[in-house]
Scaffold this active site. Structure first.
Site, PDB file in Angstrom:
ATOM      1  N   HIS A 212      44.448  42.612  34.010  1.00  0.00           N
ATOM      2  CA  HIS A 212      45.551  42.001  34.770  1.00  0.00           C
ATOM      3  C   HIS A 212      45.812  40.545  34.402  1.00  0.00           C
ATOM      4  CE1 HIS A 212      42.210  40.362  37.052  1.00  0.00           C
ATOM      5  NE2 HIS A 212      43.035  39.455  37.523  1.00  0.00           N
TER       6      HIS A 212
HETATM    7  C1  UD1 Z   1      45.774  36.793  41.227  1.00  0.00           C
HETATM    8  C2  UD1 Z   1      44.881  35.608  40.862  1.00  0.00           C
HETATM    9  C3  UD1 Z   1      43.809  36.061  39.879  1.00  0.00           C
HETATM   10  C4  UD1 Z   1      43.055  37.247  40.429  1.00  0.00           C
HETATM   11  C5  UD1 Z   1      44.040  38.357  40.752  1.00  0.00           C
HETATM   12  C6  UD1 Z   1      43.347  39.568  41.311  1.00  0.00           C
HETATM   13  C7  UD1 Z   1      46.008  33.415  40.839  1.00  0.00           C
HETATM   14  C8  UD1 Z   1      46.548  32.348  39.966  1.00  0.00           C
HETATM   15  N1  UD1 Z   1      45.638  34.551  40.200  1.00  0.00           N
HETATM   16  O1  UD1 Z   1      46.467  37.184  40.039  1.00  0.00           O
HETATM   17  O2  UD1 Z   1      42.905  35.011  39.659  1.00  0.00           O
HETATM   18  O3  UD1 Z   1      42.121  37.695  39.459  1.00  0.00           O
HETATM   19  O4  UD1 Z   1      44.977  37.846  41.724  1.00  0.00           O
HETATM   20  O5  UD1 Z   1      44.216  40.651  41.379  1.00  0.00           O
HETATM   21  O6  UD1 Z   1      45.932  33.239  42.028  1.00  0.00           O
HETATM   22  N2  UD1 Z   1      52.105  41.796  42.780  1.00  0.00           N
HETATM   23  C9  UD1 Z   1      52.569  42.859  43.503  1.00  0.00           C
HETATM   24  N3  UD1 Z   1      51.928  43.181  44.651  1.00  0.00           N
HETATM   25  C10 UD1 Z   1      50.855  42.483  45.117  1.00  0.00           C
HETATM   26  C11 UD1 Z   1      50.405  41.405  44.374  1.00  0.00           C
HETATM   27  C12 UD1 Z   1      51.021  41.068  43.202  1.00  0.00           C
HETATM   28  O7  UD1 Z   1      53.515  43.526  43.132  1.00  0.00           O
HETATM   29  O8  UD1 Z   1      50.311  42.846  46.174  1.00  0.00           O
HETATM   30  C13 UD1 Z   1      52.792  41.438  41.519  1.00  0.00           C
HETATM   31  C14 UD1 Z   1      53.971  40.543  41.793  1.00  0.00           C
HETATM   32  O9  UD1 Z   1      54.935  40.803  40.807  1.00  0.00           O
HETATM   33  C15 UD1 Z   1      53.400  39.167  41.577  1.00  0.00           C
HETATM   34  C16 UD1 Z   1      52.474  39.447  40.415  1.00  0.00           C
HETATM   35  O10 UD1 Z   1      51.927  40.752  40.692  1.00  0.00           O
HETATM   36  O11 UD1 Z   1      54.354  38.213  41.337  1.00  0.00           O
HETATM   37  C17 UD1 Z   1      51.380  38.470  40.258  1.00  0.00           C
HETATM   38  O12 UD1 Z   1      50.702  38.270  41.503  1.00  0.00           O
HETATM   39  P1  UD1 Z   1      49.904  36.897  41.765  1.00  0.00           P
HETATM   40  O13 UD1 Z   1      49.257  36.922  43.087  1.00  0.00           O
HETATM   41  O14 UD1 Z   1      50.784  35.742  41.443  1.00  0.00           O
HETATM   42  O15 UD1 Z   1      48.819  36.898  40.617  1.00  0.00           O
HETATM   43  P2  UD1 Z   1      47.819  38.039  40.119  1.00  0.00           P
HETATM   44  O16 UD1 Z   1      48.198  38.379  38.729  1.00  0.00           O
HETATM   45  O17 UD1 Z   1      47.661  39.158  41.092  1.00  0.00           O
END
Ligand code: UD1
Length: 367
Positions: A212
């Protein structure tokens, strides 16, 4: 009067880290009260709610619903919402875990309101400033009052950065506390609804993949290379791949097909995923937590990154840093599939009692 500790959780790996701290605080209800603040950074049911139910922790007292958006938008939304809570309720301590945007946002808010910050999993450094998590770690630790470290490297980094040794505590790992607790629960759990159960029956010997990190999944050439390596490995041993929403989106966008021997699933609950990986012959991952959990359970892990902030998993555990070069990945995977995977031992203090040590230390500091 009992001191109030506010526990911040926002993203999937945070929920398992606060669960043992909640239990340790519940055992000291005479000295501490606590509230759980869910920032909403992760908001899909598969990425959030399911964990609260399963980890045996109460529903959050506050839900800030600050998911989505760019880093700045997400961080800013969390800061504004968390500030209101801190101003109104004045917790005695704000405890943050890990290195996600929620960790950064809430530590800054607390510190500016002169509320002490406790950081669990402090001091880890990858040295890679292209990782958002590295920036989050550095900023959080620059304003933390009490540092709780999982491994000696965390202590060394903080000392090197000039932090007072009196504020640094090597306590072990709450993620491992949770792992042992959940592994015990799993023995009695009803697995009938698990996604992992029929796959295990069907596949026999298998590997597990998680990916991821933006550096691996946002760049088409890198993800294409990784997908090719995984497809080749899966010709020798089937792979199961629970897919993070970010990764799923990019696989579709780049039109990448992983082939019939890689079984894609939605993100799994903690227990369902544990049930899957604890019996895997091989794990391929870019996760931080899984590098540690596989070391705690003695399962061979190949980390598909160029660096790790968790060196104890390499020095003592079952983790091997292989990078993202497909040839290197294939070579190391072949070794593990041939039964020549790395042996390891469990690092010091990864014994299931880290949260108890943290609470005992907080008691010394603030009561
Ligand atoms: C985040 C953490 C990362 C951790 C990971 C675990 C930061 C910078 N990164 O990354 O360190 O290892 O979580 O999973 O905080 N999205 C969804 N549904 C959700 C969550 C995310 O669709 O419930 C999608 C959305 O498009 C979102 C993207 O994933 O914009 C990224 O989510 P985000 O929380 O920004 O970062 P992660 O890649 O999940």
């Amino acid at each position: 009067m009992a001191k109030s500790i506010y526990l911040v959780a926002g993203a999937r790996p945070n929920f398992m880290k606060i669960a043992p701290i909640v239990r340790a605080l519940q055992a000291r209800a005479d000295a501490f009260s606590y509230k759980i603040v869910h920032t909403g950074q992760h908001y899909d049911r598969d990425m959030s709610d399911v964990f609260f139910e399963e980890l045996g922790i109460p529903q959050p007292d506050h839900h800030l619903e600050c998911g989505g958006g760019s880093h700045a938008e997400q961080t800013a939304k969390i800061m504004v919402a968390f500030e209101q809570i801190c101003v109104t309720e004045r917790p005695d301590v704000v405890l943050v875990v890990g290195d996600v945007n929620s960790t950064l946002a809430c530590s800054i808010v607390a510190k500016k309101l002169h509320i002490p910050v406790a950081h669990v999993e402090a001091g880890l450094r990858s040295g890679d400033m292209t990782m958002p998590e590295e920036i989050n770690r550095l900023v959080t630790d620059s304003i933390t009052d009490w540092f709780f470290c999982t491994e000696p490297a965390g202590v060394d980094n903080l000392v090197r950065e000039g932090k007072s040794k009196d504020a640094i505590f090597h306590v072990g790992h709450v993620m491992v506390d949770n792992l042992f607790y959940q592994a015990d629960q799993l023995q009695r759990a009803d697995r009938a609804g698990f996604v992992s159960e029929p796959l295990k029956q069907q596949l026999g010997r298998y590997g597990v993949v998680t990916l991821h990190r933006p550096s691996n999944v946002d760049d088409e050439a890198t993800l294409r290379g990784l997908a090719g390596a995984l497809r080749t490995i899966a010709q020798d041993m089937p792979l199961v791949f629970p897919v993070h929403p970010r990764t799923r989106g990019n696989l579709e966008r780049f039109g990448l097909d992983l082939g019939a021997n890689i079984h894609l699933t939605r993100p799994l609950s903690y227990m369902d995923f544990l049930n899957l990986w604890k019996d895997a012959a091989l794990i391929l991952t870019d996760s931080g937590g899984l590098q540690e959990e596989t070391t705690a359970m003695g399962i061979p892990c190949l980390t598909l990154r160029e660096n790790t902030e968790r060196p104890v998993t390499l020095d003592e555990g079952t983790n091997t840093l292989v990078g993202t070069d497909p040839h290197a990945i294939l070579q190391e995977a072949a070794r593990v599939i041939a039964g020549q995977g790395k042996q390891g031992r469990r690092p010091e203090l990864w014994d299931g009692a880290a949260a108890t040590r943290i609470v005992a230390q907080l008691e010394k500091q603030i009561l």
